[in-house]
Write a protein that holds these residues in place. Structure first.
Motif, PDB file in Angstrom:
ATOM      1  N   THR A 256       0.805  -1.216   0.000  1.00 11.97           N
ATOM      2  CA  THR A 256       0.000   0.000   0.000  1.00 11.97           C
ATOM      3  C   THR A 256       0.838   1.265   0.000  1.00 11.97           C
ATOM      4  O   THR A 256       0.370   2.328  -0.396  1.00 11.97           O
ATOM      5  CB  THR A 256      -0.931   0.006   1.238  1.00 11.97           C
ATOM      6  N   ALA A 257       2.092   1.176   0.425  1.00  8.17           N
ATOM      7  CA  ALA A 257       2.891   2.361   0.720  1.00  8.17           C
ATOM      8  C   ALA A 257       2.999   3.328  -0.455  1.00  8.17           C
ATOM      9  O   ALA A 257       3.015   4.545  -0.266  1.00  8.17           O
ATOM     10  CB  ALA A 257       4.288   1.943   1.188  1.00  8.17           C
ATOM     11  N   ARG A 258       3.082   2.819  -1.676  1.00  9.09           N
ATOM     12  CA  ARG A 258       3.260   3.687  -2.834  1.00  9.09           C
ATOM     13  C   ARG A 258       1.945   4.050  -3.521  1.00  9.09           C
ATOM     14  O   ARG A 258       1.956   4.641  -4.600  1.00  9.09           O
ATOM     15  CB  ARG A 258       4.223   3.041  -3.832  1.00  9.09           C
ATOM     16  N   SER A 259       0.833   3.706  -2.897  1.00 12.48           N
ATOM     17  CA  SER A 259      -0.471   4.038  -3.460  1.00 12.48           C
ATOM     18  C   SER A 259      -1.166   5.059  -2.563  1.00 12.48           C
ATOM     19  O   SER A 259      -1.615   4.716  -1.469  1.00 12.48           O
ATOM     20  CB  SER A 259      -1.342   2.781  -3.574  1.00 12.48           C
ATOM     21  N   PRO A 260      -1.261   6.325  -2.976  1.00 16.99           N
ATOM     22  CA  PRO A 260      -1.947   7.320  -2.135  1.00 16.99           C
ATOM     23  C   PRO A 260      -3.381   6.919  -1.810  1.00 16.99           C
ATOM     24  O   PRO A 260      -3.847   7.130  -0.684  1.00 16.99           O
ATOM     25  CB  PRO A 260      -1.896   8.595  -2.986  1.00 16.99           C
ATOM     26  N   GLN A 261      -4.050   6.317  -2.777  1.00 14.34           N
ATOM     27  CA  GLN A 261      -5.432   5.888  -2.524  1.00 14.34           C
ATOM     28  C   GLN A 261      -5.455   4.755  -1.496  1.00 14.34           C
ATOM     29  O   GLN A 261      -6.357   4.692  -0.648  1.00 14.34           O
ATOM     30  CB  GLN A 261      -6.092   5.422  -3.825  1.00 14.34           C
ATOM     31  N   GLY A 262      -4.450   3.863  -1.557  1.00 11.40           N
ATOM     32  CA  GLY A 262      -4.373   2.784  -0.579  1.00 11.40           C
ATOM     33  C   GLY A 262      -4.094   3.309   0.821  1.00 11.40           C
ATOM     34  O   GLY A 262      -4.683   2.840   1.805  1.00 11.40           O
ATOM     35  N   VAL A 263      -3.190   4.276   0.931  1.00 11.12           N
ATOM     36  CA  VAL A 263      -2.903   4.873   2.234  1.00 11.12           C
ATOM     37  C   VAL A 263      -4.148   5.561   2.775  1.00 11.12           C
ATOM     38  O   VAL A 263      -4.496   5.422   3.958  1.00 11.12           O
ATOM     39  CB  VAL A 263      -1.737   5.877   2.124  1.00 11.12           C
ATOM     40  N   LEU A 264      -4.844   6.291   1.921  1.00  5.22           N
ATOM     41  CA  LEU A 264      -6.079   6.963   2.336  1.00  5.22           C
ATOM     42  C   LEU A 264      -7.094   5.951   2.854  1.00  5.22           C
ATOM     43  O   LEU A 264      -7.745   6.177   3.892  1.00  5.22           O
ATOM     44  CB  LEU A 264      -6.660   7.750   1.165  1.00  5.22           C
ATOM     45  N   ARG A 265      -7.211   4.826   2.182  1.00  2.98           N
ATOM     46  CA  ARG A 265      -8.173   3.801   2.603  1.00  2.98           C
ATOM     47  C   ARG A 265      -7.818   3.269   3.999  1.00  2.98           C
ATOM     48  O   ARG A 265      -8.696   3.105   4.854  1.00  2.98           O
ATOM     49  CB  ARG A 265      -8.191   2.661   1.592  1.00  2.98           C
ATOM     50  N   VAL A 266      -6.520   3.041   4.265  1.00  2.65           N
ATOM     51  CA  VAL A 266      -6.099   2.568   5.586  1.00  2.65           C
ATOM     52  C   VAL A 266      -6.368   3.640   6.643  1.00  2.65           C
ATOM     53  O   VAL A 266      -6.855   3.331   7.746  1.00  2.65           O
ATOM     54  CB  VAL A 266      -4.604   2.183   5.564  1.00  2.65           C
ATOM     55  N   VAL A 267      -6.076   4.896   6.334  1.00  4.42           N
ATOM     56  CA  VAL A 267      -6.310   5.984   7.288  1.00  4.42           C
ATOM     57  C   VAL A 267      -7.796   6.073   7.631  1.00  4.42           C
ATOM     58  O   VAL A 267      -8.160   6.274   8.808  1.00  4.42           O
ATOM     59  CB  VAL A 267      -5.791   7.323   6.721  1.00  4.42           C
ATOM     60  N   GLU A 268      -8.649   5.896   6.631  1.00  5.58           N
ATOM     61  CA  GLU A 268     -10.090   5.954   6.880  1.00  5.58           C
ATOM     62  C   GLU A 268     -10.568   4.738   7.672  1.00  5.58           C
ATOM     63  O   GLU A 268     -11.241   4.879   8.705  1.00  5.58           O
ATOM     64  CB  GLU A 268     -10.843   6.018   5.545  1.00  5.58           C
ATOM     65  N   GLU A 269     -10.227   3.541   7.188  1.00  5.41           N
ATOM     66  CA  GLU A 269     -10.774   2.323   7.790  1.00  5.41           C
ATOM     67  C   GLU A 269     -10.233   2.063   9.193  1.00  5.41           C
ATOM     68  O   GLU A 269     -10.964   1.553  10.049  1.00  5.41           O
ATOM     69  CB  GLU A 269     -10.478   1.129   6.874  1.00  5.41           C
ATOM     70  N   GLU A 270      -8.968   2.388   9.427  1.00  5.29           N
ATOM     71  CA  GLU A 270      -8.369   2.138  10.741  1.00  5.29           C
ATOM     72  C   GLU A 270      -8.499   3.337  11.671  1.00  5.29           C
ATOM     73  O   GLU A 270      -7.992   3.309  12.786  1.00  5.29           O
ATOM     74  CB  GLU A 270      -6.895   1.762  10.587  1.00  5.29           C
ATOM     75  N   ARG A 271      -9.148   4.370  11.208  1.00  7.57           N
ATOM     76  CA  ARG A 271      -9.368   5.584  12.013  1.00  7.57           C
ATOM     77  C   ARG A 271      -8.043   6.097  12.603  1.00  7.57           C
ATOM     78  O   ARG A 271      -7.899   6.287  13.814  1.00  7.57           O
ATOM     79  CB  ARG A 271     -10.399   5.324  13.110  1.00  7.57           C
TER      80      ARG A 271
END
Length: 551
Positions: A256-271
């Motif tokens: 996920t580290a190089r995917s801004p959308q993936g990082v955003l998804r983790v930030v949202e889902e993991e609060r």
């Protein structure tokens, strides 16, 4: 630069006022870290939050109680191989629960961990192993040839997770283990390209955490994201900021580290509530968040580190999310002074200006801003930043000449005490109110036809073009006596093309003629190091390759 005078005219201690910050959630209160060692800090969190989640990784969580049991089992295994106080243990694993348990287990054994990035070429890791004198190796050597030392693979260490705790566990840390013992050694690359080992003692990290808790409102309810490589010192802040305050550390999946959308998804889902980013990484994250119109109610702090922060790049984010929730905090720091040294919460005035404001040093630091002559710089005058305090490293491994150059013991005119300062190599200025402004690296200053030029100022001007994503400027030799500034830049999209004349005219409106690059070369991307910073040498090589290809 000449050596600073033994008694410079002024001493500037850290102010004690507390900047504004988000309110503390009602579920728990911030607890100041005052432990002697990192294991003491972890033990405090264990006592206060044993059943709370310490780590979330790969879709599973590990409580503080289970992490402690697991780490102690690893420590006992290390002890059985003769590892103890004063030893250094190499750690090469992908980020995850096993790597974190191993890190803690090394400390419980009384040793220090030496993290190796899994993306390093084997030659670099071989050098680090030899230079650090590693007494054991945890993880996959992958051609490192660790020599005649115990090698404990990740699978074996992971299996210890299910080992029941002994009924009467023996003490694991030496009674004499204290704040002056080394906790970790991180290797940084200098201008020579030869990695330098920076040992950091326990007390330096706990001093960082103690100072930070006076500026932030961290709680046991916080979720921190482990975004950076464990071989990059910002990870120390992410890992121990969580563990020392009883919070939860969420490990970003490697893919996920190089995917801004993936990082955003983790930030949202993991609060995620505490997010550390380089300005470059945050630029892509912010673009993804704005494009998705993401709602991020849990995010309380975005902490910038690792690069010069240009406030203009945050205006679009602030227009959507404001500056209060999350708070945007610029923290300047160096590996040699334990990750972060200053704190500044950004304001609307910062975003309206162009200065990279880094604020005041964290509590415990003493600082000076010295000119080339070794005098204290006047307000507004640029000088080198020197730092003293409990966060300063004891020096590089096996580098006495560099230690003598960078670390100086001076007598303070304020109290007559001797203090040991580290020369950061960074140029700053001090505003009349004492706030520090960052200008750039001393080694990024060049002289061209009698003019002193700060390359980062030219880069900042190029970046203000709305279609430029990033830029690197350097002095290139075209022939005998022919040196000119050149610029390599990347655009905001693969299909974006900026006419050379347009970019030249843009820069001319912002800079005097002696600062204009002679060549602007678009590159598909600007190479970066494993830590996400611009790799200037690689950019220069790519620039030359592109010119040769075109000719």
């Amino acid at each position: 630069m000449t050596a600073p005078r033994a008694q410079p005219p002024a001493e500037h201690d850290t102010p004690q006022e507390r900047p504004g910050r988000p309110a503390v959630p009602q579920q728990s209160a911030a607890r100041q870290v005052s432990a002697r060692t990192l294991t003491d800090a972890f033990a405090d969190s264990l006592a206060a939050n044993a059943d709370g989640s310490a780590i979330t990784a790969d879709g599973a969580s590990v409580s503080y109680r289970d992490l402690d049991t697991w780490a102690r089992a690893i420590a006992r295994l290390l002890r059985s191989h003769g590892i103890g106080r004063g030893d250094r243990v190499a750690l090469r694993m992908p980020p995850g629960a096993t790597a974190l348990a191993s890190m803690l287990g090394i400390l419980w054994a009384g040793a220090a961990y030496v993290p190796l990035d899994i993306r390093n070429p084997p030659s670099r890791n071989r050098f680090i192993l030899q230079d650090a004198g590693a007494a054991a190796f945890l993880g996959d050597p992958d051609g490192c040839r660790p020599g005649d030392v115990p090698v404990l693979g990740e699978e074996r260490l992971h299996a210890l997770r299910d080992t029941p705790a002994p009924h009467h566990p023996e003490p694991l840390t030496c009674a004499e283990l204290g704040p002056h013992d080394t906790a970790y050694v991180i290797y940084t690359s200098g201008t020579t390209g030869k990695p330098k080992g920076v040992p950091i003692h326990h007390g330096a990290v706990t001093a960082l955490l103690a100072g930070a808790t006076q500026r932030f409102a961290f709680t046991t309810e916080d979720s921190w994201l482990l975004f950076h490589s464990i071989a990059f010192d910002v990870s120390v802040w992410e890992i121990w900021g969580a563990f020392a305050t009883g919070g939860r550390l969420v490990v970003l999946p490697h893919w996920t580290a190089r995917s801004p959308q993936g990082v955003l998804r983790v930030v949202e889902e993991e609060r995620i509530s505490v997010l550390s980013q380089t300005p470059t990484a945050f630029g892509t994250f912010a673009a993804a968040a704005l494009a998705a119109d993401a709602v991020l109610p849990a995010l309380r702090y975005v902490v910038f580190a690792g690069e010069k922060l240009l406030p203009g790049t945050l205006r679009a984010w602030a227009g959507r999310y404001g500056l209060g929730h999350p708070a945007l905090v610029n923290m300047y720091g160096i590996t040699e002074t334990t990750v972060h040294s200053t704190y500044h919460e950004l304001t609307a005035a910062d975003l309206a200006g162009a200065d990279s404001v880094i604020g005041h040093p964290l509590p415990g630091f003493t600082h000076r801003v010295l000119t080339d002559a070794g005098d204290e710089a006047a307000p507004g005058e640029q000088g080198l930043l020197w730092l003293a305090g409990p966060q300063v490293s004891k020096g590089y491994l096996h580098r006495p000449d560099l230690n003598a150059e960078r670390f100086r013991t001076l007598e303070s005119p304020k109290d007559g005490l001797l203090r040991r300062y580290y020369c950061s190599g960074d140029l700053v200025s001090r505003r009349p109110d004492g706030v520090l402004v960052y200008h750039g690296r001393e080694d990024l200053q060049v002289k061209l036809r009698g003019h002193r030029i700060e390359l980062s100022d030219v880069e900042a001007a190029v970046r203000t073009h709305e279609q430029v994503a990033d830029a690197v400027v350097w002095l290139r030799r075209f022939g005998p006596g022919d040196e000119r500034l050149v610029c390599a830049y990347a655009t905001t999209g693969e299909d974006v093309r900026i006419p050379a004349r347009e970019l030249r005219e843009h820069v001319k409106r912002l800079l005097p003629s002696y600062m204009w690059p002679a060549v602007h070369q678009r590159l598909p991307e600007l190479p970066r190091t494993i830590n996400g910073k611009l790799d200037r040498d690689a950019v220069s090589r790519r620039f030359d390759e592109e010119r040769e290809h075109r000719s």
